[in-house]
Design an enzyme around this catalytic site. Structure first.
Site, mmCIF file in Angstrom:
data_model
loop_
_atom_site.group_PDB
_atom_site.id
_atom_site.type_symbol
_atom_site.label_atom_id
_atom_site.label_comp_id
_atom_site.label_asym_id
_atom_site.label_seq_id
_atom_site.Cartn_x
_atom_site.Cartn_y
_atom_site.Cartn_z
ATOM 1 N N CYS A 2 12.966 -2.579 -12.651
ATOM 2 C CA CYS A 2 13.823 -2.311 -13.804
ATOM 3 C C CYS A 2 15.250 -2.038 -13.327
ATOM 4 C CB CYS A 2 13.304 -1.110 -14.576
ATOM 5 S SG CYS A 2 11.594 -1.253 -15.102
ATOM 6 N N ARG A 27 16.465 -8.888 -10.653
ATOM 7 C CA ARG A 27 15.303 -8.024 -10.436
ATOM 8 C C ARG A 27 14.103 -8.462 -11.267
ATOM 9 N NH1 ARG A 27 16.478 -2.101 -9.469
ATOM 10 N NH2 ARG A 27 18.231 -2.088 -8.054
ATOM 11 N N TRP A 74 10.774 -4.378 -16.811
ATOM 12 C CA TRP A 74 9.509 -5.072 -16.635
ATOM 13 C C TRP A 74 8.493 -4.318 -17.464
ATOM 14 C CZ3 TRP A 74 8.380 -9.649 -15.207
ATOM 15 C CH2 TRP A 74 8.993 -10.274 -14.103
ATOM 16 N N ASN A 98 13.466 4.074 -14.617
ATOM 17 C CA ASN A 98 12.738 3.211 -13.687
ATOM 18 C C ASN A 98 11.679 4.055 -13.006
ATOM 19 O OD1 ASN A 98 14.685 1.346 -14.292
ATOM 20 N ND2 ASN A 98 15.664 1.376 -12.284
ATOM 21 N N GLY A 99 10.497 3.493 -12.770
ATOM 22 C CA GLY A 99 9.486 4.223 -12.032
ATOM 23 C C GLY A 99 8.281 4.567 -12.869
ATOM 24 N N GLU A 479 -0.274 -5.599 11.323
ATOM 25 C CA GLU A 479 1.009 -5.779 10.644
ATOM 26 C C GLU A 479 2.131 -5.073 11.399
ATOM 27 O OE1 GLU A 479 4.156 -6.318 7.839
ATOM 28 O OE2 GLU A 479 2.463 -7.492 8.580
ATOM 29 N N LYS A 483 5.449 -6.929 12.822
ATOM 30 C CA LYS A 483 6.813 -6.530 12.477
ATOM 31 C C LYS A 483 7.661 -6.342 13.724
ATOM 32 C CE LYS A 483 7.169 -6.639 8.202
ATOM 33 N NZ LYS A 483 6.340 -7.851 8.379
ATOM 34 N N GLU A 486 8.446 -9.702 15.298
ATOM 35 C CA GLU A 486 9.342 -10.522 14.482
ATOM 36 C C GLU A 486 10.805 -10.173 14.679
ATOM 37 O OE1 GLU A 486 7.404 -11.823 10.289
ATOM 38 O OE2 GLU A 486 7.541 -9.666 10.601
ATOM 39 N N HIS A 502 -13.189 -2.939 25.487
ATOM 40 C CA HIS A 502 -13.734 -4.258 25.765
ATOM 41 C C HIS A 502 -12.682 -5.206 26.353
ATOM 42 C CE1 HIS A 502 -17.556 -3.268 23.928
ATOM 43 N NE2 HIS A 502 -16.892 -2.757 22.903
#
Length: 607
Positions: A2, A27, A74, A98-99, A479, A483, A486, A502
Site C-alpha cells: 500500500c 507498488r 492492496w 499500511n500493514g 538460502e 545469498k 551471489e 558424513h
C-alpha cells in the site's frame, strides 16, 4: 505494498495527493482514495480500481482543502471495494494505514460495546475509532495517537488527519517505512521519497517506533517512549532510480527493510484476522483429495519451495515431490492422477519454471503459481494464482520476494491441513496466530542489523563459509549460502547439520565461519550436538537462535544473535532475514556491486 501520501500546503492539495498516488502505482493496488479538510470537516473520495476512477470521481465531485491524506490499497482484510478503500474516517479523524493490526478484533469489540459503528471489513478502521475514543476523553491529538499506538499490535505505517485541525498531520511507523518531507511553508508525509519527489528533495526518515507531529512549517518527532528525538534530514538524489532507494545505500537493503510491511500485505490477502482463518481463492480441485504436490522453482524460489515441502508434509500430511525446474522435466517424471504442481517465481517469467509448468499440464496436473507479477506468463498459464505482495524487487538477489513466497506457501499449507483434517481447530488457530505475528516479529529481527554488520567483518575475511540447519532451517541454510555467494563472491555451502559428520566436517578449521540456524524446536538438541562437533574442531560458530536456544548453547559460539521466540512453524520466515543482512553487509565490506552482482540477471528468461 500500500502507499501513503500526506500534505499540508498553502494551495489546494487534491491534485497533489493524486499525483503522489500515481508515483506509488509501482507498488500495485486495487483501490485508492483521498481525504481533505474543508471548513474544518473531513471530506473523502474513494474508488475501486485504478487511480483514473478516483480522478473521475473528483472531477464529478471535487473536494477542496489545503491539507489532506491519500492511499493506494492492496485488498487485504476485506474485498477490494469503495467501502473498504482508505481513508477510513469518523467525524473527528481520517486515517490511512499500511500493514496489519494483529489485535484489531479485540479492540473493535471494545469499541462496538461503547457504541462505535463500523462501516468496513478492514482492520484499519479501528485506528480511526480508537483515536476518536481518546479524543472524546478530552485528549489532544498527539496524546490520542500516542495512546492508540500503545494499544496496537502488529506492523504498520499510519497517517492521520483531524477535523478542525488545518495545520496538523500525524504519521507513525512500526515496521513499514514512512518519510517526512520538507517544503517551503509546506510539509509532507510519504511511504517513500518517490511519492514526494515532485514536491521536495529534503526528506527525514522515521525510525521504527517513531511518530511525527507535522505542521505546515515544522515537525516534532517522538520515539516509542514519547520522548522528543531528532532524525537526520537528507537531500535525495534527483534521479528517480536513486530516489527509489530512499535512505538506503542499496536497493537490496531497502528491500530487506520493507519485509515487515510486505509480509503483512501478503499475509492479509489470505488471513482473516477476525477469525484467524486462511482463505485461498477458489480452487478448481479439492485440497482434501490431492494425492501429491509437486513443487518446482529455481534459485531462491526453490528454497522457498523446499520449506513448503516440510510444511505440507509435516502439517498437512500430504506427500510432496520437490525438484529444481531445470531438472524436473528432463527426468521424464511420472505425475499422479489428480496431482497438483506448485510453481514459485518472483518474476513469473523464469524459463525453466515455465517449461516445468507446461510439462505438468501436459501430464494432467493442476498448477498453482506463487508469483509476484500477476500479469506474468506463469500466472496466465496456471490454474490458480496465489500472488505475493512484495512490490517491485530491484536488487538481483531476492529478499522480500523470498519471505513473501514463504508467507503464501505457509497459508497454502494451513489451508491444505484444514481441508484434509490433519490439524484440529485449536492447532489451526495457534498456527494462524503465529503467522499473524510475523510482520511485527520481522521488525524486531531488523533491530539486530548493527550486530549483524559487525559479524559481517568476520565473514568478509573468510575464503569459505558453512551454513547449517535441520528440518525447515536446512533450506534457510542453503538460502543463506546462496545469498553470500551471489553478492560477496565468497564460497559458501549450506548443509543439513546431521550430514556434517558424513564428509563436510573435514572442511572445518579456525578459518571457517559456521553460521548455525537453530530455532529452539524439536530438532534443537540434534543441531546443538552437531554444533558442538564443529566447535571441537576449531570452527567459529555464529549462532542464530532464540532466547531458550541461546541460554542452552550460546556460550560455545563466537557470537550469538537472539531472534524472537516464535512457533517453529514461522521460524523459517524470520530466520531468512539475518542471513540476508549478513550477506549484504559482507558484500558491502568486500566492495562488490550489491544490487547487480556479476554474471547474474534478475529474471532468467532463457534455459
Amino acid at each position: 505494498m500500500c502507499g501513503i501520501v500526506g500534505i499540508i500546503a498553502k494551495r489546494e492539495v487534491s491534485p497533489l495527493l493524486v499525483e503522489g498516488l500515481k508515483r506509488l502505482e509501482y507498488r500495485g493496488y486495487d483501490s485508492a482514495g483521498i481525504a481533505t479538510l474543508a471548513n474544518g470537516h473531513i471530506k473523502r473520495r474513494r474508488a475501486q480500481g485504478k487511480i483514473g476512477n478516483l480522478e473521475a470521481k473528483l472531477a464529478e465531485r471535487p473536494i477542496a482543502g489545503t491539507i489532506g491524506i491519500a492511499h493506494t490499497r492492496w485488498a487485504t482484510h476485506g474485498v477490494p471495494n469503495e467501502v473498504n478503500a482508505h481513508p477510513h474516517a469518523t467525524e473527528r479523524v481520517a486515517i490511512v494505514h499500511n500493514g496489519i493490526i494483529e489485535n484489531f478484533q479485540e479492540i473493535k469489540n471494545e469499541l462496538v460495546a461503547e457504541g462505535h459503528k463500523f462501516e468496513s471489513q478492514t482492520d484499519s478502521e479501528i485506528v480511526a475509532h480508537l483515536v476518536t475514543h481518546y479524543l472524546d476523553q478530552q485528549m489532544k491529538p498527539r496524546e490520542a495517537v500516542a495512546a492508540t499506538l500503545k494499544r496496537l499490535q502488529g506492523a504498520f505505517a499510519l497517517a492521520l488527519l483531524f477535523a478542525g485541525e488545518h495545520d496538523l498531520l500525524i504519521g507513525a511507523r512500526r515496521g513499514p517505512p514512512l518519510a517526512v518531507g520538507y517544503g517551503d511553508g509546506e510539509m509532507y508525509l510519504g511511504s517513500d521519497a518517490l511519492a514526494l519527489a515532485m514536491l521536495t528533495r529534503k526528506i527525514c526518515y522515521l525510525e521504527d517506533g517513531d511518530y511525527a507531529v507535522v505542521h505546515g512549517n515544522s515537525v516534532e518527532i517522538y520515539n516509542a517512549d514519547d520522548k522528543p528525538v531528532t532524525r537526520k534530514v537528507v537531500e535525495t538524489a534527483a534521479s528517480g532510480a536513486l530516489i527509489g532507494k530512499g535512505e538506503f545505500r542499496h536497493f537490496m537493503l531497502k528491500e530487506i527493510y520493507e519485509q515487515p510491511g510486505v509480509i503483512g500485505d501478503t499475509l492479509s490477502t489470505y488471513l482473516n484476522p477476525a477469525t484467524l482463518a486462511i482463505n485461498l481463492p477458489a480452487l478448481p480441485f479439492d485440497l482434501a483429495k490431492v494425492p501429491r504436490f509437486t513443487i518446482t522453482a529455481c534459485g531462491t524460489a526453490f528454497y522457498a519451495g523446499f520449506v513448503a515441502k516440510y510444511w505440507l508434509e509435516q502439517i498437512a500430511r500430504v506427500p510432496v515431490e520437490l525438484d529444481v525446474a531445470s531438472e524436473l522435466r528432463y527426468r521424464n517424471a511420472p505425475m499422479p492422477e489428480g496431482g497438483v504442481m506448485v510453481v514459485v517465481s518472483q518474476s513469473g517469467e523464469t524459463a525453466d519454471t515455465l517449461a516445468a509448468l507446461r510439462y505438468a499440464k501436459q501430464h494432467g496436473q493442476k498448477v498453482i503459481a506463487v508469483v509476484n507479477v500477476p500479469e506474468s506468463s506463469i500466472a496466465r498459464e496456471a490454474d490458480v494464482v496465489l500472488p505475493t505482495r512484495a512490490g517491485p524487487e530491484i536488487g538481483v538477489a531476492s529478499t522480500k520476494a523470498f519471505t513473501t513466497q514463504l508467507t503464501v506457501l505457509a497459508a497454502l499449507a494451513l489451508a491444505t491441513a484444514r481441508a484434509r483434517g490433519a490439524i484440529d481447530k485449536v492447532r489451526e488457530a495457534q498456527l494462524s496466530h503465529a503467522i499473524a505475528e510475523v510482520p511485527a516479529r520481522a521488525a524486531e529481527v531488523l533491530a539486530h542489523d548493527k550486530q549483524l554488520k559487525l559479524i559481517a567483518h568476520v565473514i568478509s575475511q573468510a575464503r569459505d563459509v558453512l551454513y547449517l540447519g535441520r528440518g525447515p532451517a536446512y533450506p534457510i541454510a542453503l538460502e543463506g549460502a546462496l545469498k553470500l555467494k551471489e553478492i560477496s563472491y565468497i564460497h559458501a555451502e549450506g548443509y543439513a547439520a546431521g550430514e556434517m559428520k558424513h564428509g563436510p566436517i573435514a572442511l572445518i578449521d579456525e578459518q571457517v565461519p559456521i553460521i548455525v540456524i537453530c530455532p529452539h524446536d524439536e530438532l534443537f538438541d540434534k543441531t546443538a550436538s552437531n554444533t558442538q562437533e564443529t566447535v571441537a574442531r576449531g570452527g567459529k560458530v555464529i549462532f542464530l537462535s532464540d532466547k531458550p536456544g541461546i541460554d542452552k548453547l550460546g556460550d560455545i559460539a563466537l557470537t550469538s544473535v537472539e531472534l524472537p521466540t516464535v512457533d517453529p512453524f514461522v521460524a523459517p520466515i524470520l530466520y531468512a532475514i539475518p542471513v540476508q543482512l549478513l550477506a549484504y553487509h559482507t558484500a558491502v565490506i568486500k566492495g562488490t556491486d550489491v544490487d547487480k552482482p556479476r554474471n547474474l540477471a534478475k529474471s532468467v528468461t532463457v534455459e
